[in-house]
Design an enzyme around this catalytic site. Structure first.
Site, mmCIF file in Angstrom:
data_model
loop_
_atom_site.group_PDB
_atom_site.id
_atom_site.type_symbol
_atom_site.label_atom_id
_atom_site.label_comp_id
_atom_site.label_asym_id
_atom_site.label_seq_id
_atom_site.Cartn_x
_atom_site.Cartn_y
_atom_site.Cartn_z
ATOM 1 N N LYS A 269 0.824 -1.078 -0.099
ATOM 2 C CA LYS A 269 -0.100 -0.158 0.053
ATOM 3 C C LYS A 269 0.878 1.234 0.033
ATOM 4 O O LYS A 269 1.903 1.479 0.915
ATOM 5 C CB LYS A 269 -0.939 0.114 1.134
ATOM 6 C CG LYS A 269 -1.610 1.253 1.434
ATOM 7 C CD LYS A 269 -2.456 1.427 2.442
ATOM 8 C CE LYS A 269 -3.288 2.668 2.802
ATOM 9 N NZ LYS A 269 -4.128 2.624 3.887
ATOM 10 N N ASP A 274 -2.376 10.235 3.533
ATOM 11 C CA ASP A 274 -3.741 9.794 3.648
ATOM 12 C C ASP A 274 -4.750 10.849 4.539
ATOM 13 O O ASP A 274 -4.575 10.942 5.622
ATOM 14 C CB ASP A 274 -3.958 8.270 4.410
ATOM 15 C CG ASP A 274 -5.457 8.021 4.460
ATOM 16 O OD1 ASP A 274 -6.322 8.531 3.579
ATOM 17 O OD2 ASP A 274 -5.762 6.969 5.072
ATOM 18 N N LYS A 281 -10.194 12.854 7.767
ATOM 19 C CA LYS A 281 -9.764 12.574 9.102
ATOM 20 C C LYS A 281 -9.713 13.734 9.942
ATOM 21 O O LYS A 281 -9.440 14.784 9.316
ATOM 22 C CB LYS A 281 -8.604 11.866 9.249
ATOM 23 C CG LYS A 281 -8.353 10.523 8.265
ATOM 24 C CD LYS A 281 -6.706 10.107 8.552
ATOM 25 C CE LYS A 281 -6.742 8.692 7.950
ATOM 26 N NZ LYS A 281 -7.343 7.789 8.436
ATOM 27 N N ASP A 292 1.606 6.145 5.527
ATOM 28 C CA ASP A 292 0.624 5.101 4.866
ATOM 29 C C ASP A 292 1.147 4.827 3.328
ATOM 30 O O ASP A 292 0.427 3.944 2.933
ATOM 31 C CB ASP A 292 -0.515 6.146 4.374
ATOM 32 C CG ASP A 292 -1.941 5.386 4.729
ATOM 33 O OD1 ASP A 292 -1.700 4.194 5.523
ATOM 34 O OD2 ASP A 292 -2.863 5.715 4.333
ATOM 35 N N ASP A 351 -12.146 6.928 3.476
ATOM 36 C CA ASP A 351 -10.985 6.764 4.146
ATOM 37 C C ASP A 351 -10.334 5.489 4.154
ATOM 38 O O ASP A 351 -9.495 4.902 4.892
ATOM 39 C CB ASP A 351 -11.117 7.299 5.556
ATOM 40 C CG ASP A 351 -10.065 7.571 6.341
ATOM 41 O OD1 ASP A 351 -8.651 7.631 5.820
ATOM 42 O OD2 ASP A 351 -9.943 7.925 7.716
ATOM 43 N N GLU A 353 -9.339 3.849 1.917
ATOM 44 C CA GLU A 353 -8.775 3.818 0.318
ATOM 45 C C GLU A 353 -7.871 2.703 0.191
ATOM 46 O O GLU A 353 -7.409 2.376 -0.766
ATOM 47 C CB GLU A 353 -8.226 5.198 0.187
ATOM 48 C CG GLU A 353 -6.825 5.440 0.614
ATOM 49 C CD GLU A 353 -6.684 5.228 2.237
ATOM 50 O OE1 GLU A 353 -7.733 5.505 3.036
ATOM 51 O OE2 GLU A 353 -5.526 5.001 2.658
ATOM 52 N N ARG A 355 -7.386 -0.652 0.846
ATOM 53 C CA ARG A 355 -7.900 -1.814 0.346
ATOM 54 C C ARG A 355 -8.427 -1.508 -1.376
ATOM 55 O O ARG A 355 -8.437 -2.360 -1.895
ATOM 56 C CB ARG A 355 -9.287 -2.143 1.006
ATOM 57 C CG ARG A 355 -10.432 -1.256 1.022
ATOM 58 C CD ARG A 355 -11.333 -1.492 2.450
ATOM 59 N NE ARG A 355 -10.570 -1.021 3.758
ATOM 60 C CZ ARG A 355 -11.163 -1.224 4.813
ATOM 61 N NH1 ARG A 355 -12.365 -1.665 5.063
ATOM 62 N NH2 ARG A 355 -10.321 -0.772 5.766
HETATM 63 N N1 BES Z 1 -4.357 4.702 6.782
HETATM 64 C C1 BES Z 1 -5.403 4.375 7.648
HETATM 65 C C2 BES Z 1 -5.139 3.485 8.690
HETATM 66 C C3 BES Z 1 -4.271 3.670 9.498
HETATM 67 C C4 BES Z 1 -4.753 4.132 10.877
HETATM 68 C C5 BES Z 1 -2.807 3.638 9.653
HETATM 69 C C6 BES Z 1 -3.639 4.588 11.890
HETATM 70 C C7 BES Z 1 -2.011 3.866 10.523
HETATM 71 C C8 BES Z 1 -2.370 4.354 11.705
HETATM 72 C C9 BES Z 1 -6.525 3.948 6.665
HETATM 73 O O1 BES Z 1 -6.392 4.236 5.328
HETATM 74 C C10 BES Z 1 -7.597 4.239 7.211
HETATM 75 O O2 BES Z 1 -8.107 5.194 7.370
HETATM 76 N N2 BES Z 1 -8.472 3.181 7.726
HETATM 77 C C11 BES Z 1 -9.796 3.475 8.253
HETATM 78 C C12 BES Z 1 -10.662 2.432 7.723
HETATM 79 C C13 BES Z 1 -12.331 2.840 8.052
HETATM 80 C C14 BES Z 1 -12.832 4.073 7.437
HETATM 81 C C15 BES Z 1 -13.086 1.456 7.631
HETATM 82 C C16 BES Z 1 -9.782 3.220 9.914
HETATM 83 O O3 BES Z 1 -9.045 2.210 10.297
HETATM 84 O O4 BES Z 1 -10.338 4.037 10.461
HETATM 85 ZN ZN ZN Z 2 -4.693 4.805 4.671
HETATM 86 MN MN MN Z 3 -7.687 5.919 5.145
#
Ligand code: BES
Ligand code: ZN
Ligand code: MN
Length: 501
Positions: A269, A274, A281, A292, A351, A353, A355
């Site tokens: 990834k 992000d 966010k 990220d 967010d 993204e 996947r």
């Molecule tokens: N890049 C984030 C995940 C992340 C969170 C990485 C904290 C490192 C530290 C990812 O893209 C994300 O935002 N995931 C969301 C998914 C949700 C919207 C289903 C999450 O985990 O909140």
């Molecule tokens: Zn992310």
């Molecule tokens: Mn994200």
């Protein structure tokens, strides 16, 4: 990185600025018991007639792992000072303790030009090669400073390390020095890329950097720009990238040594920043989001190390690079994307993204029909909630692959813990209301949901493992052989897995 050499003379005769010696903590709880010298330290003390145990008595030095104490030699030895490094109790010294001891020595030697040690012999029952590799890696990792953006970086002066060893061990040790420079160097490359601020690693620039990193190696490169991505139907990568003023990229790196018996595809990834996109966010959650792209940095570093080590494994590394930004051109919440291969996805949350870019890359990887696919991603905050910043997540479709990778992570001091794919329990949660799939299904079991989503893009029957490194890619505190910020995990684990298999 400091340079290493092997010396077959006694450590006591070294003229290095600092001699690093290991000491075990007393086995009993009695604080008054004297610490026990590790073999190299004992040999040195004996050769020089230097009563090191007496020197340590009353100093309060407890020899806990990573503790250090400087002891002047006052003319007893050619070298002016010893650096005593704690290893914990003798029976319990692990490879990771040795890595931490190496890092502690590097930190204590920051202002010292040269050190010498024989501490690689400090674990009684470890494979000597493994122990030496751990110590050398610790010294490299502990010497890391990210100072590219400082106007006045304080110099790190440790330039050379001499490892003292028996004549018969010298050749093996020289080889290990080369191996450890490659494995630690790969981890430090990943740290550098992750630590770079996001404006200097937007997708086209990061793609260029990736190509440059492997230019001198037998690795072929292919960069899919936005036109090539559109042509190939990479709707996930394009959909995530379309809010940014810089277009996304897919970088394909191939290392195909003659006689390879196996083909492994690595997918990373690579969200260069992000923001969350339209599902923006909160500010604080965004502060570390330059991390990220750690998955993409990992697969780049791993394939580079594999080529440098001339491993007999064919490897394809895919870096799915996009910047997730909100704008008038960004993907909207409830838009439907058509992924590579035709699967449609309703974007419930922009967010989620990672996947989306990974789905395209997994389809691309599957079309190459590799023997295994491993993806690496800072994918879910839920992984951080579940396991924190010291344990990564493995989710896999194949028990053998899961075990091999988990073992390699434990061996490398970057331990991962397996979570179930749980298709039986949660499989239907990824089904979409108006499209084939949806990209988010709420907060519960978020890491597993993401795993189930990714699995839909892996070709039938290809053993697959997914590493969610959202917790371990970044360290707020540093400590041990980690510095604050990027950790470079799980680069060494994957190299170790590829070497072992
Ligand atoms: N890049 C984030 C995940 C992340 C969170 C990485 C904290 C490192 C530290 C990812 O893209 C994300 O935002 N995931 C969301 C998914 C949700 C919207 C289903 C999450 O985990 O909140
Ligand atoms: Zn992310
Ligand atoms: Mn994200």
């Amino acid at each position: 990185m400091p340079t290493f050499d092997v010396a077959t003379t006694p450590l006591a005769t070294s003229e290095a600025a600092l001699l690093v010696v290991g000491v075990y903590a007393p086995a009993s709880e009695e604080r008054t018991d004297p610490p026990e010298l590790a073999p190299g330290a004992a040999a040195l003390a004996e050769a020089a007639g230097f009563d090191l145990v007496a020197e340590l008595t009353g100093t309060g030095f407890d020899a806990s792992p990573g503790a250090t104490l400087r002891v002047p030699t006052r003319g007893a030895l050619p070298s002016p000072a010893l650096l005593v490094v704690g290893l914990g109790t003798r029976e319990k010294v692990t490879l990771d303790h040795l890595r931490r001891a190496g890092a502690a020595a590097a930190n204590a030697a920051e202002r010292v030009p040269s050190i010498a040690t024989a501490m690689q012999t400090a674990i009684d029952d470890a494979d000597p090669t493994d122990a030496a590799q751990a110590l050398i890696e610790g010294l490299h990792l502990g010497s890391y400073r990210f100072s590219a953006y400082r106007t006045d970086p304080s110099p790190f002066e440790l330039a050379s390390v001499s490892l003292h060893a028996e004549e018969g061990d010298a050749d093996g040790l020289r080889t290990t020095i080369e191996v450890a420079a490659i494995t630690a160097g790969a981890a430090l490359l990943a740290r550098d890329l992750v630590n770079i601020p996001p404006h200097d690693k937007r997708p086209p620039a990061l793609a260029d950097r990736a190509v440059a990193e492997v230019a001198d190696l037998p690795i072929t490169t292919r960069v899919f720009d936005e036109a090539a991505l559109a042509e190939g139907g990479y709707g996930g990568i394009l959909g995530v990238g379309q809010g940014s003023s810089e277009p996304p990229r897919l970088v394909e790196l191939t290392y195909a040594p003659e006689g390879a018996t196996r083909h492994v595809a690595l997918v990373g990834k690579g969200i260069t920043f992000d923001t969350g996109g339209i599902s923006l966010k909160p500010s604080q959650a965004m502060e570390t989001m330059k991390t990220d792209m750690a998955g993409a940095a990992t697969v780049l570093a791993v394939i580079k190390a594999a080529a440098q080590l001339e491993l007999p494994v064919k490897i394809t590394a895919l870096m799915a690079l996009a910047e997730n930004m909100p704008s008038g051109t960004a993907t909207r919440v409830s838009d439907v994307l058509t992924m590579k291969g035709g699967t449609t996805v309703e974007v419930i949350n922009t967010d989620a993204e990672g996947r989306l870019v990974l789905g395209d890359a997994l389809v691309h990887a599957s079309e190459l029909e590799p023997d295994a696919i491993v993806d690496v991603a800072t994918l879910t905050g839920a992984a951080v909630v579940a396991l924190g910043d010291k344990l990564g997540v493995v989710i896999a479709s194949d028990d053998e692959l899961a075990t091999a990778i988990t073992d390699a992570t434990v061996f490398s001091g970057e331990p991962h813990w397996r979570l179930p794919l749980a298709a039986e329990q949660y499989g239907e949660r990824i089904e979409g209301a108006i499209a084939d799939l949806k990209n988010s299904g709420g907060r519960e079991a978020g890491t597993i949901f993401a795993g189930l989503f990714l699995h839909r893009f892996v070709g039938e029957g290809i053993p697959w493992a997914h590493l969610d490194i959202a917790g371990i890619a970044w360290s707020n505190n540093g400590g041990g052989y980690l510095s604050k910020g990027a950790t470079g995990s799980p680069v060494r684990s994957l190299v170790s897995w590829l070497r072992a298999s």
